[in-house]
Design an enzyme around this catalytic site. Structure first.
Site, short mmCIF file in Angstrom:
data_model
loop_
_atom_site.label_atom_id
_atom_site.label_comp_id
_atom_site.label_asym_id
_atom_site.label_seq_id
_atom_site.Cartn_x
_atom_site.Cartn_y
_atom_site.Cartn_z
N LYS A 253 0.85 -1.21 0.00
CA LYS A 253 0.00 0.00 0.00
C LYS A 253 0.88 1.25 0.00
O LYS A 253 1.71 1.43 0.89
CB LYS A 253 -0.91 0.00 1.23
CG LYS A 253 -1.71 1.31 1.44
CD LYS A 253 -2.63 1.24 2.66
CE LYS A 253 -3.28 2.59 2.96
NZ LYS A 253 -4.13 2.57 4.16
N ASP A 258 -2.57 10.12 3.89
CA ASP A 258 -3.97 9.74 4.06
C ASP A 258 -4.67 10.75 4.97
O ASP A 258 -4.63 10.64 6.19
CB ASP A 258 -4.06 8.33 4.65
CG ASP A 258 -5.52 7.87 4.83
OD1 ASP A 258 -6.41 8.54 4.27
OD2 ASP A 258 -5.73 6.85 5.50
N LYS A 265 -9.94 12.94 8.53
CA LYS A 265 -9.50 12.49 9.85
C LYS A 265 -9.42 13.67 10.81
O LYS A 265 -9.23 14.80 10.38
CB LYS A 265 -8.10 11.86 9.72
CG LYS A 265 -8.07 10.49 9.08
CD LYS A 265 -6.66 9.96 9.01
CE LYS A 265 -6.60 8.62 8.30
NZ LYS A 265 -7.24 7.51 9.02
N ASP A 276 1.58 6.16 5.60
CA ASP A 276 0.61 5.24 5.01
C ASP A 276 1.12 4.57 3.73
O ASP A 276 0.37 3.88 3.05
CB ASP A 276 -0.72 5.99 4.76
CG ASP A 276 -1.94 5.11 4.96
OD1 ASP A 276 -1.80 4.04 5.56
OD2 ASP A 276 -3.02 5.50 4.49
N ASP A 334 -12.28 7.10 3.98
CA ASP A 334 -11.04 6.83 4.72
C ASP A 334 -10.65 5.35 4.65
O ASP A 334 -9.56 4.97 5.06
CB ASP A 334 -11.21 7.28 6.18
CG ASP A 334 -9.89 7.49 6.88
OD1 ASP A 334 -8.84 7.44 6.21
OD2 ASP A 334 -9.90 7.73 8.10
N ARG A 338 -7.74 -0.37 0.96
CA ARG A 338 -8.26 -1.60 0.36
C ARG A 338 -8.67 -1.38 -1.10
O ARG A 338 -8.67 -2.33 -1.89
CB ARG A 338 -9.42 -2.12 1.21
CG ARG A 338 -10.59 -1.18 1.29
CD ARG A 338 -11.51 -1.51 2.46
NE ARG A 338 -10.96 -1.05 3.74
CZ ARG A 338 -11.53 -1.28 4.92
NH1 ARG A 338 -12.64 -1.97 4.99
NH2 ARG A 338 -10.98 -0.82 6.03
#
Ligand code: BES
Ligand code: MN
Ligand code: ZN
Length: 482
Positions: A253, A258, A265, A276, A334, A338
């Site tokens: 990843k 992020d 966030k 991240d 967020d 995936r």
């Protein structure tokens, strides 16, 4: 850092600082010899804690040795001694020497394990323990430059160096601020690595992604001014050609920052989200180590990289994305990792992999479950899981398995699309893996490194910041592959 091996008797070693190993309860032969040489001085310095793991006792000798200073370094109980204890002691030693502003020191191996194993572990400890991220400091602090390893083996020192330097390389990437490490600069670094180590490297951009139906990464990247990239690295085409060997595919990843996107966030802790891309750093670091060690395996590295930002073009909660023919309802922007991994896992199929392993700082839920001492492991293949578990124990990059039962997959059901990108409040690490499982084919394991990718306090050979976790684990996995 220069590391040379020496066959000198420790009493003959001319050095500003000499570390001598000391075990708890039964100090060990080198200690007894030292005590004799120092006319009983060494034993006078032993408190009742002597030999405790990583404890250092300083001695200023006036007779018997050629070293200016001595330091007894604790290795814990002899019966519990292993490579990790030595890695930690070596890390501590390097920090201690740097604290004393010594540019060089010597270190006597305990000679309990196999010589090669001790040399690798000590070398890893020296290099990783003295790691500093000082690229953006105008005034750099002095650090240790050279170590003499008494009783070491040259070839194993070189192996340890490759592993530690690849880990430090991954740490540098993780620690690099997100205005400097962008998807584009990440791709440039991968290309430089590929050129240096003769890997093949292709970087896909938005045009190719659209053609390939990569709706996940295109969706996540939409809110950012920075274009997404999919970095494809390949090593060991010879093994492929000669033995028709299916590759081990590694996926990392690579979210360079992020923010959470429109599901922004909270500001506290948001700065940590520069990490991240730790999965991506682990994959690129492992590719470096695998190539430098010349391992006879066919390995593919896939790094989807982009930024998750809010903005006028950002993807929204309730959007439906198409990822390789599957429709995905966005419940939370967020849960972006995936989505980009799904594209990469689907892309992996074209390599007809023997196995696929992905690494990702994927969920806060995994940190809640396991803290920072274990990587979460989920997957569909017991043999691959046990190989990874073993590599984790040997490198002390330990993994712990969480279940991946069908009921978790059910949590991802959507009323309007094939599935949703979130699975509700509970079991978040597992529902994230269950999402990935929909896109993986063949033996596959997901490693959630959200808790292990950064070090908050500082450990013997892991200073604060990016840990470089995954590099030694993956390299060990590949080198032990049979
Ligand atoms: N990158 C984060 C996960 C993370 C959290 C990594 C803490 C390291 C430390 C990931 O993209 C994320 O935001 N996950 C969400 C998922 C949720 C919205 C389903 C999370 O864990 O809160
Ligand atoms: Mn996120
Ligand atoms: Zn993320």
């Amino acid at each position: 850092m220069k590391i040379e091996v020496s066959t000198n008797q420790f009493s003959e070693q001319k050095t500003p600082l000499l570390f001598i190993p000391l075990f708890e309860e039964e100090p060990g032969p080198s200690f007894e010899e030292l005590n004799k040489i120092l006319e009983g001085l060494a034993s006078k310095w032993l408190g009742k804690d002597a030999g405790k793991a990583n404890q250092i006792i300083n001695i200023t000798p006036w007779t018997g040795v050629k070293a200016d200073r001595l330091a007894l370094i604790g290795l814990g109980k002899k019966s519990e001694f292993n490579a990790e204890k030595l890695r930690q002691a070596a890390g501590k030693a390097a920090c201690h020497a740097a604290g004393l502003k010594e540019k060089e020191f010597s270190f006597l191996l305990p000679n309990i394990l196999e010589q090669g194993e001790e040399s690798i572990a000590a070398t890893e400890g020296f290099i990783l323990g003295s790691y500093r991220y000082d690229r953006f400091l105008t005034e750099k602090k002095p650090n240790v430059e050279a170590v003499s390893l008494l009783g070491g083996d040259k070839k194993s020192v070189e192996t340890g160096r490759i592993l530690a330097e690849a880990t430090a390389f991954a740490r540098d990437l993780v620690n690099q601020p997100p205005n400097s490490l962008t998807p584009e600069t990440f791709a440039e670094i991968a290309e430089e690595t590929a050129k240096e180590l003769k890997l093949s490297c292709t970087v896909l951009g938005e045009v190719e992604m659209k053609e390939l139906g990569m709706g996940g990464i295109l969706g996540v990247a939409a809110g950012s001014s920075k274009a997404p990239k999919l970095i494809v690295l390949e090593y060991g085409k010879k093994a492929k050609a000669e033995k028709n060997e299916k590759p081990i595919v590694l996926v990392g990843k690579g979210i360079t920052f992020d923010s959470g996107g429109l599901c922004l966030k909270p500001r506290e802790g948001m700065e940590e989200m520069k990490d991240d891309m730790s999965g991506a750093a682990a994959v690129l670091g492992a590719m470096r180590a695998i190539a430098k060690l010349g391992l006879k395996r066919h390995v593919v590295g896939l790094i989807p990289t982009c930024e998750n930002m809010p903005g006028g073009n950002a993807f929204r909660p309730s959007d439906i994305l198409n990822i390789s023919g599957k429709t995905v309802e966005i419940g939370n922007t967020d849960a972006e990792g995936r989505l980009i991994l799904a594209d990469a896992l689907a892309y992996a199929k074209r390599f007809d992999p023997a196995v696929t392993i992905d690494l990702a700082t994927l969920t806060g839920a995994c940190v809640v479950a396991l803290g920072s001492h274990a990587t979460g492991m989920m997957g569909n293949d017991d043999e691959l899981k046990s190989r990874i578990k073993k590599a984790g124990e040997e490198t002390n990059e330990r993994v712990w398995e969480l279940p991946l039962w069908d009921e978790y997959t059910d949590q991802l059901k959507s009323d309007v699309a094939d599935c949703k990108n979130i699975g509700g409040r509970w079991g978040g690490a597992i529902t994230a893996a269950a999402f990935l499982a929909k896109f993986a084919e063949g033996p596959w394991v997901h490693l959630d490194i959200a808790g292990t990718a950064r070090e908050d306090k500082g450990r013997p050979y892991t200073p604060k910041g990016g840990s470089g976790v995954g590099v030694r684990l993956l390299t060990k996995l590949v080198s032990d592959w049979k």
